[in-house]
Design a protein around this motif. Structure first.
Motif, mmCIF file in Angstrom:
data_model
loop_
_atom_site.group_PDB
_atom_site.id
_atom_site.type_symbol
_atom_site.label_atom_id
_atom_site.label_comp_id
_atom_site.label_asym_id
_atom_site.label_seq_id
_atom_site.Cartn_x
_atom_site.Cartn_y
_atom_site.Cartn_z
ATOM 1 N N ALA A 142 36.570 50.066 28.255
ATOM 2 C CA ALA A 142 37.027 49.017 27.534
ATOM 3 C C ALA A 142 36.769 47.723 28.380
ATOM 4 O O ALA A 142 37.190 48.015 29.617
ATOM 5 C CB ALA A 142 38.461 49.015 27.163
ATOM 6 N N VAL A 143 36.129 46.655 28.183
ATOM 7 C CA VAL A 143 35.769 45.711 28.842
ATOM 8 C C VAL A 143 36.778 44.819 28.929
ATOM 9 O O VAL A 143 37.595 44.123 28.160
ATOM 10 C CB VAL A 143 34.636 44.909 28.342
ATOM 11 C CG1 VAL A 143 34.327 43.611 29.197
ATOM 12 C CG2 VAL A 143 33.374 45.721 28.222
ATOM 13 N N PRO A 144 37.433 44.668 30.348
ATOM 14 C CA PRO A 144 38.719 43.593 30.623
ATOM 15 C C PRO A 144 38.410 42.259 29.885
ATOM 16 O O PRO A 144 37.228 41.578 29.986
ATOM 17 C CB PRO A 144 38.603 43.456 32.188
ATOM 18 C CG PRO A 144 37.976 44.892 32.463
ATOM 19 C CD PRO A 144 37.095 44.886 31.458
ATOM 20 N N GLY A 145 39.497 41.784 29.222
ATOM 21 C CA GLY A 145 39.437 40.460 28.477
ATOM 22 C C GLY A 145 38.593 40.194 27.288
ATOM 23 O O GLY A 145 38.718 39.342 26.583
ATOM 24 N N SER A 146 38.151 41.413 26.957
ATOM 25 C CA SER A 146 37.377 41.610 25.741
ATOM 26 C C SER A 146 38.264 41.222 24.682
ATOM 27 O O SER A 146 37.839 41.024 23.285
ATOM 28 C CB SER A 146 36.597 42.456 25.360
ATOM 29 O OG SER A 146 37.367 44.065 25.569
ATOM 30 N N ALA A 147 39.665 41.829 24.566
ATOM 31 C CA ALA A 147 40.488 41.670 23.396
ATOM 32 C C ALA A 147 41.520 40.416 23.542
ATOM 33 O O ALA A 147 42.540 40.355 22.733
ATOM 34 C CB ALA A 147 40.904 42.678 23.008
ATOM 35 N N ASP A 148 41.387 39.462 24.460
ATOM 36 C CA ASP A 148 42.218 38.553 24.703
ATOM 37 C C ASP A 148 42.583 37.677 23.303
ATOM 38 O O ASP A 148 43.826 37.727 23.430
ATOM 39 C CB ASP A 148 41.876 37.405 25.732
ATOM 40 C CG ASP A 148 41.682 38.075 27.356
ATOM 41 O OD1 ASP A 148 42.278 39.090 27.152
ATOM 42 O OD2 ASP A 148 41.589 37.283 28.065
ATOM 43 N N LYS A 149 41.588 37.282 22.687
ATOM 44 C CA LYS A 149 41.892 36.545 21.517
ATOM 45 C C LYS A 149 42.642 37.354 20.459
ATOM 46 O O LYS A 149 43.783 36.962 19.904
ATOM 47 C CB LYS A 149 40.597 35.962 20.782
ATOM 48 C CG LYS A 149 40.863 34.724 20.092
ATOM 49 C CD LYS A 149 39.597 34.066 19.620
ATOM 50 C CE LYS A 149 39.499 32.835 19.966
ATOM 51 N NZ LYS A 149 39.827 31.867 20.526
ATOM 52 N N ALA A 150 42.244 38.529 20.341
ATOM 53 C CA ALA A 150 42.935 39.341 19.409
ATOM 54 C C ALA A 150 44.424 39.711 19.875
ATOM 55 O O ALA A 150 45.277 39.837 18.790
ATOM 56 C CB ALA A 150 42.380 40.844 19.236
ATOM 57 N N TYR A 151 44.645 39.858 20.994
ATOM 58 C CA TYR A 151 45.996 40.164 21.656
ATOM 59 C C TYR A 151 46.771 38.894 21.826
ATOM 60 O O TYR A 151 47.997 39.114 22.218
ATOM 61 C CB TYR A 151 46.238 41.091 22.652
ATOM 62 C CG TYR A 151 45.631 42.380 22.011
ATOM 63 C CD1 TYR A 151 45.814 43.035 20.960
ATOM 64 C CD2 TYR A 151 44.667 43.215 22.956
ATOM 65 C CE1 TYR A 151 45.490 44.090 20.751
ATOM 66 C CE2 TYR A 151 44.175 44.310 22.580
ATOM 67 C CZ TYR A 151 44.551 45.000 21.406
ATOM 68 O OH TYR A 151 43.976 46.139 21.044
ATOM 69 N N GLY A 152 46.417 37.747 21.654
ATOM 70 C CA GLY A 152 47.020 36.287 21.994
ATOM 71 C C GLY A 152 47.078 36.156 23.383
ATOM 72 O O GLY A 152 47.778 35.356 24.015
ATOM 73 N N LEU A 153 46.197 37.128 24.459
ATOM 74 C CA LEU A 153 46.429 36.677 25.702
ATOM 75 C C LEU A 153 45.526 35.510 26.400
ATOM 76 O O LEU A 153 45.639 35.261 27.526
ATOM 77 C CB LEU A 153 45.854 38.270 26.368
ATOM 78 C CG LEU A 153 46.630 39.442 25.971
ATOM 79 C CD1 LEU A 153 45.701 40.724 26.520
ATOM 80 C CD2 LEU A 153 48.036 39.423 26.483
ATOM 81 N N ASP A 154 44.823 34.793 25.396
ATOM 82 C CA ASP A 154 44.189 33.668 25.692
ATOM 83 C C ASP A 154 45.177 32.704 26.136
ATOM 84 O O ASP A 154 44.786 31.807 26.845
ATOM 85 C CB ASP A 154 43.354 33.370 24.904
ATOM 86 C CG ASP A 154 43.881 33.122 23.564
ATOM 87 O OD1 ASP A 154 44.869 33.988 22.974
ATOM 88 O OD2 ASP A 154 43.080 32.436 22.486
ATOM 89 N N LYS A 155 46.414 32.951 25.758
ATOM 90 C CA LYS A 155 47.581 32.013 25.769
ATOM 91 C C LYS A 155 48.018 32.083 27.293
ATOM 92 O O LYS A 155 48.665 30.916 27.699
ATOM 93 C CB LYS A 155 48.709 32.192 24.874
ATOM 94 C CG LYS A 155 48.351 31.814 23.326
ATOM 95 C CD LYS A 155 49.511 32.320 22.740
ATOM 96 C CE LYS A 155 49.185 32.353 21.241
ATOM 97 N NZ LYS A 155 49.404 33.580 20.377
#
Length: 159
Positions: A142-155
């Motif tokens: 799994a690529v670090p940061g690849s799910a940021d938007k899906a998990y709300g981690l872009d916040k």
């Protein structure tokens, strides 16, 4: 790094059940700040870049101080953690590494001095969960940061 397969898409029923289990841990007797520290530490030990990235961002969103996040890897030497946090981190480490002869009695007694039976049980399930996530993320790269938007981690605004 390129992800090998998307295990969430390949096994959606199992993924959903494991995610439900994981989400139930948010209602556990273990406070969010300790959950953040423990999931980060287990992910560091396991070398899971995806999960380290995710848990740093989650902890940041939850208000964790940046220096404490840097000190998680050296928690034994750092003055920044309470006795309760130290006990949780020690428990996470021993269950993640699992010594050949099991969990030493003295470590168990040390942790029990800081956590109730319910808290210790809930913490154990948390460590089980993060180790499972680490193994899936490592296995399938799994690529670090690849799910940021899906998990709300872009916040977290850490990119």
């Amino acid at each position: 790094m390129t992800q090998r397969i998307n295990y969430m898409q390949q096994s959606p029923e199992l993924f959903k059940k494991f995610l439900d289990f994981n989400n139930q841990l948010h209602e556990s007797a273990i406070e969010a700040s300790i959950r953040d520290l423990v999931t980060l530490r287990a992910s560091q030990i396991n070398g899971c870049g995806f999960c380290v990235d995710m848990h740093v961002k989650e902890a940041h969103i939850h208000g964790e101080r940046e220096l404490r996040l840097h000190h998680v890897a050296i928690w034994r030497d750092s003055p920044l953690f309470s006795p309760r946090e130290r006990a949780a981190l020690a428990w996470a480490e021993v269950l993640t590494k699992l010594p050949e002869h099991g969990v030493p009695d003295d470590l168990y007694e040390h942790v029990r001095a800081q956590l109730s039976e319910k808290e210790l049980s809930d913490l154990t399930f948390l460590v089980m969960a993060i180790n499972g996530w680490n193994r899936a993320s490592i296995a399938f790269k799994a690529v670090p940061g690849s799910a940021d938007k899906a998990y709300g981690l872009d916040k977290a605004n850490l990119a």
